[in-house]
Write a protein that holds these residues in place. Structure first.
Motif, PDB file in Angstrom:
ATOM      1  N   LYS A 159      22.424  -7.427  -2.022  1.00 28.60           N
ATOM      2  CA  LYS A 159      21.703  -8.072  -3.130  1.00 28.60           C
ATOM      3  C   LYS A 159      21.968  -7.309  -4.434  1.00 28.60           C
ATOM      4  O   LYS A 159      22.290  -7.913  -5.459  1.00 28.60           O
TER       5      LYS A 159
ATOM      6  N   GLY B  63      25.316  -7.820  -5.743  1.00 29.71           N
ATOM      7  CA  GLY B  63      25.319  -9.133  -6.397  1.00 29.71           C
ATOM      8  C   GLY B  63      24.758  -9.065  -7.805  1.00 29.71           C
ATOM      9  O   GLY B  63      25.279  -9.710  -8.725  1.00 29.71           O
TER      10      GLY B  63
ATOM     11  N   MET C 283      27.132 -14.773  -6.193  1.00 30.51           N
ATOM     12  CA  MET C 283      26.544 -15.764  -5.286  1.00 30.51           C
ATOM     13  C   MET C 283      26.912 -15.465  -3.837  1.00 30.51           C
ATOM     14  O   MET C 283      26.061 -15.538  -2.941  1.00 30.51           O
ATOM     15  N   ASP C 284      28.170 -15.124  -3.598  1.00 34.33           N
ATOM     16  CA  ASP C 284      28.600 -14.799  -2.234  1.00 34.33           C
ATOM     17  C   ASP C 284      27.775 -13.641  -1.664  1.00 34.33           C
ATOM     18  O   ASP C 284      27.349 -13.666  -0.503  1.00 34.33           O
TER      19      ASP C 284
ATOM     20  N   PHE D 143      24.730 -12.615  -2.737  1.00 35.20           N
ATOM     21  CA  PHE D 143      23.335 -13.029  -2.566  1.00 35.20           C
ATOM     22  C   PHE D 143      23.161 -13.831  -1.283  1.00 35.20           C
ATOM     23  O   PHE D 143      22.204 -13.620  -0.537  1.00 35.20           O
ATOM     24  N   LEU D 144      24.089 -14.733  -1.017  1.00 35.07           N
ATOM     25  CA  LEU D 144      23.984 -15.553   0.191  1.00 35.07           C
ATOM     26  C   LEU D 144      24.164 -14.702   1.450  1.00 35.07           C
ATOM     27  O   LEU D 144      23.485 -14.919   2.462  1.00 35.07           O
TER      28      LEU D 144
ATOM     29  N   LYS E 102      20.892 -12.877   1.921  1.00 36.50           N
ATOM     30  CA  LYS E 102      19.858 -13.789   2.433  1.00 36.50           C
ATOM     31  C   LYS E 102      20.087 -14.109   3.907  1.00 36.50           C
ATOM     32  O   LYS E 102      19.133 -14.175   4.684  1.00 36.50           O
TER      33      LYS E 102
ATOM     34  N   ILE F 264      15.311 -12.496  -3.415  1.00 36.80           N
ATOM     35  CA  ILE F 264      16.638 -13.088  -3.240  1.00 36.80           C
ATOM     36  C   ILE F 264      16.665 -14.547  -3.664  1.00 36.80           C
ATOM     37  O   ILE F 264      17.615 -14.990  -4.318  1.00 36.80           O
ATOM     38  N   ASP F 265      15.625 -15.320  -3.343  1.00 32.50           N
ATOM     39  CA  ASP F 265      15.618 -16.737  -3.725  1.00 32.50           C
ATOM     40  C   ASP F 265      15.574 -16.898  -5.241  1.00 32.50           C
ATOM     41  O   ASP F 265      16.256 -17.760  -5.797  1.00 32.50           O
TER      42      ASP F 265
ATOM     43  N   ILE G 188      19.082 -16.195  -6.532  1.00 28.36           N
ATOM     44  CA  ILE G 188      19.994 -17.300  -6.232  1.00 28.36           C
ATOM     45  C   ILE G 188      19.748 -18.459  -7.190  1.00 28.36           C
ATOM     46  O   ILE G 188      20.697 -19.024  -7.760  1.00 28.36           O
ATOM     47  N   ASN G 189      18.489 -18.791  -7.411  1.00 23.05           N
ATOM     48  CA  ASN G 189      18.167 -19.897  -8.332  1.00 23.05           C
ATOM     49  C   ASN G 189      18.564 -19.582  -9.762  1.00 23.05           C
ATOM     50  O   ASN G 189      19.102 -20.440 -10.475  1.00 23.05           O
TER      51      ASN G 189
ATOM     52  N   LYS H  73      22.308 -19.924  -9.951  1.00 28.77           N
ATOM     53  CA  LYS H  73      22.724 -21.332  -9.943  1.00 28.77           C
ATOM     54  C   LYS H  73      22.613 -21.923 -11.346  1.00 28.77           C
ATOM     55  O   LYS H  73      23.515 -22.650 -11.785  1.00 28.77           O
TER      56      LYS H  73
END
Length: 142
Positions: free
Chosen positions: A91, A94, A107-108, A110-111, A114, A123-124, A127-128, A131
């Motif tokens: 994380k 990222g 993003m890679d 973070f995913l 997660k 983390i969510d 990610i948001n 995005k």
């Protein structure tokens, strides 16, 4: 969080070389956005145990927040060499890439973080947020 700092101080009075208290107090200071104050504690935790991956990871995040991005990235990479299963380190790596505007790499990571730990703090939100940045960037490019 302020109360937890008091408990870490009590633990450190009993044992000034308690790597867990040093690391956790340093991390709590990061959460309070007191990045400069966190680094000496994390340095000491590392000096107590050179293989304590969490302190490298936390120090890396503090450095990234202080715009010492390359030093921070190196610390996080050192942390991952010691413990490749630390979702928080992915994380934070990222976060480094997001700050460098390397959005797909961020993003890679973070995913991956997660997937490793679905309950990973923040983390969510990251990610948001990413995005939205990627959508804005895509809109600007077209």
């Amino acid at each position: 969080m302020e109360e937890s700092l008091e408990y870490y101080d009590k633990a450190l009075k009993i044992n000034p070389d308690n790597k867990f208290a040093l690391n956790n107090k340093g991390y709590t200071l990061i959460l309070l956005e007191k990045y400069e104050e966190s680094i000496p504690l994390l340095n000491k935790a590392i000096s107590v145990d050179k293989k304590f991956s969490y302190s490298y990871n936390n120090r890396g995040l503090a450095k990234i927040k202080l715009n010492l991005c390359e030093e921070g990235r190196k610390d996080i990479e050192d942390s991952l060499k010691l413990d490749s299963q630390n979702a928080d380190a992915y994380k934070n790596l990222g976060i480094y890439h997001m700050k460098k505007m390397e959005y797909q790499e961020a993003m890679d990571l973070f995913l991956k973080a997660k997937k490793m730990d679905g309950s990973l703090t923040g983390i969510d939100t990251l990610i948001n947020k990413l995005k939205l940045k990627m959508e804005v960037n895509h809109t600007l490019d077209t």
